[in-house]
Write a protein that holds these residues in place. Structure first.
Motif, short mmCIF file in Angstrom:
data_model
loop_
_atom_site.label_atom_id
_atom_site.label_comp_id
_atom_site.label_asym_id
_atom_site.label_seq_id
_atom_site.Cartn_x
_atom_site.Cartn_y
_atom_site.Cartn_z
N MET A 1 -11.26 -22.33 -17.70
CA MET A 1 -10.70 -21.74 -16.48
C MET A 1 -9.41 -21.01 -16.83
N LYS A 2 -9.26 -19.82 -16.26
CA LYS A 2 -8.05 -19.04 -16.49
C LYS A 2 -7.04 -19.30 -15.39
N THR A 3 -5.77 -19.05 -15.70
CA THR A 3 -4.72 -19.38 -14.73
C THR A 3 -4.95 -18.67 -13.39
N ASN A 4 -5.43 -17.42 -13.45
CA ASN A 4 -5.63 -16.71 -12.17
C ASN A 4 -6.89 -17.15 -11.43
N GLU A 5 -7.67 -18.06 -12.05
CA GLU A 5 -8.85 -18.60 -11.37
C GLU A 5 -8.59 -19.97 -10.75
N VAL A 6 -7.40 -20.52 -11.00
CA VAL A 6 -7.11 -21.85 -10.46
C VAL A 6 -7.05 -21.76 -8.94
N PRO A 7 -7.91 -22.51 -8.24
CA PRO A 7 -7.92 -22.42 -6.78
C PRO A 7 -6.60 -22.91 -6.17
N GLN A 8 -6.23 -22.29 -5.08
CA GLN A 8 -5.04 -22.72 -4.33
C GLN A 8 -5.47 -22.95 -2.89
N ASP A 9 -6.41 -23.88 -2.70
CA ASP A 9 -6.91 -24.14 -1.35
C ASP A 9 -6.14 -25.32 -0.74
#
Lengths: 140, 327
Positions: A1-9
């Protein structure tokens, strides 16, 4: 997983939104770093589902108490998210003994000392158990 | 803040004594990566699944590999003795790691507070009124907890039972051989993951779960099936794993190991482990769609099973090839 794919839900249930967690992910150079995340919808769904189940089981138990089949101990067990195995370990009995105590008939004959053990486990008083009213009971 | 409680607590304790430690290193040297699926141990009617080694082993393995002296104690049901031991250590200024039941940790968001007894935290002091000062590795900031709640958490019942377990560092040698510890950690993890002969531990357990998950629609009610699957998601993503059931954390460790040992090939293993972590994330995502739909119209249980078998094969191949690297 890339940093910009880490969900922020954000999860708006039971104060979940008051805490973030650390997720490990790779940056644009492919190097590992940590990202603070509000959470992931997938995880929220599973957690909320577990709480819904707990709520449902609590309602079922309250129903059983109203019908006179179950004892108040069944409610306090579920309210504390325990099962008979965990509760048995707390009060120093076997699982099958605790299971019997959850029946209204058996409960009626329990000695004060046994009730006191349950009360201590649930962090309440024996009176709270004896005067239990399923219609005003706290829910999850 | 750290991702995982035990490797985070271990890291915090070591840093207190000036040891340069990161969470991925603690997790890797402690050989934390694992998988287990035990259908017959049920908590609230749901079979137990875990993505990491048994609680306490990360700390112990790491201390032994770095030759750091530590004490680990349990107190059975003697709660008074357990409290006295903790208070005495804190009054001497020694930070103490503890195993606890999350249900009783009042400072935690309620969402997390189920009966789950494998949570590690560090107490670093206590106030005059007895309130404990807590650094919880999985949360931001510092926290406080009343002594009676701490007692309940330390002596929570169920599986596993903390029995007041506490651990602390007693002596750190001047020279630490980090390289040797990393090599040992990798080897131990390979052994731990690949060797268990029964299908509830290690690599075989992934295939066990893959076989069983296929039968959920037939053997369980809709409600049960969804709860079983939901619990797997929670063990993988909800409880401080750093994402992908600790696989990203282990990939981060392999990357650090590549640099410290000067073995660039480990970086490739790190990337492969990242790809496996991504597969776990996809698995969780698909599993959640099943839970949401309540019926298997989008992704079927067979699809989930296939995903797990593939992950199991990929992880085993990775560890078998890692075994061949000349560390």
């Amino acid at each position: 997983m890339k940093t910009n794919e880490v969900p922020q839900d954000k999860g708006n249930y039971k104060n979940r939104d008051q805490s973030r967690k650390v997720v490990y992910a790779t940056d644009e150079k492919g190097e590992y770093t940590t990202v603070n995340s509000d959470g992931w919808e997938v995880e929220h769904l599973a957690t909320i589902q577990a709480w819904d189940q707990a709520k449902l089981e609590l309602e079922e138990v309250l129903d059983g108490i109203r019908k006179g089949a179950l004892s108040p101990l069944a409610y306090f067990m579920k309210k504390n998210l325990m099962d008979t195995g965990i509760l048995a370990r707390h009060v120093g009995k076997w699982g099958w003994q605790v299971k019997r105590h959850l029946k209204a008939k058996v409960f009626a004959g329990l000695p004060e000392s046994m009730l006191q053990r349950y009360a201590t486990t649930f962090n309440i008083t024996v009176a709270d158990i004896r005067n239990f009213n399923p219609d005003t009971a706290e829910k999850h | 803040m750290h991702a995982h409680c035990e490797s985070g607590a271990t890291t915090n304790l070591l840093r207190h004594y000036g040891v340069p430690m990161t969470e991925p290193l603690a997790f890797g040297i402690g050989a934390g990566l694992f998988f287990s699926h035990i259908p017959f141990i049920k908590v609230n009617g749901v079979p137990g699944t875990s993505y990491r080694s048994y609680p306490g082993t990360i700390f112990k393995t790491l201390m032994k590999s770095l030759h750091i002296d530590y004490t680990m104690q349990q107190f059975g049901s003697n709660e008074a003795k357990g409290k006295a031991a903790l208070d005495q250590l804190l009054d001497q200024g020694i930070p103490v790691g503890m195993l606890s039941g999350i249900f009783y940790l009042t400072y935690m968001p309620e969402a997390y507070r189920f009966q789950f007894n494998a949570h590690n935290l560090v107490a670093y002091g206590r106030k005059e009124d007895g309130t404990y000062l807590i650094s919880d590795p999985t949360l931001e900031g510092l926290h406080e907890i009343a002594p009676e709640d701490m007692q309940k958490a330390r002596f929570a019942k169920g599986f596993p039972e903390p029995k007041g377990k506490l651990y602390y560092i007693t002596d750190v040698p001047k020279q630490l051989d980090m390289e040797e510890a990393i090599k040992k950690g990798i080897k131990k993890n390979i052994w731990l993951y690949t060797s268990p002969p029964i299908g509830i531990f290690g690599n075989k357990a992934i295939h066990t779960l893959a076989r069983r998950i296929k039968t959920y629609p037939d053997k369980l009610t809709d409600r049960q099936a969804v709860l079983y699957v939901g619990n797997i998601i929670r063990m993988q993503e909800e409880i401080g794993t750093g994402g992908g059931g600790f696989r990203f954390l282990y990939a981060a460790f392999l990357q650090e190991a590549a640099e410290i040992l000067g073995k660039p090939e480990l970086k490739e293993f790190s990337q492969r482990m990242t790809a496996i972590g991504d597969q776990w994330r996809n698995f969780a995502y698909s599993a959640a769609r099943i839970c949401k739909a309540r019926k298997s119209d989008l992704v079927s249980y067979n699809d989930l099973s296939d995903m797990l078998h593939k992950i199991g094969h990929d992880e085993l191949r990775l560890f078998n090839e890692l075994k061949k690297v000349n560390l």
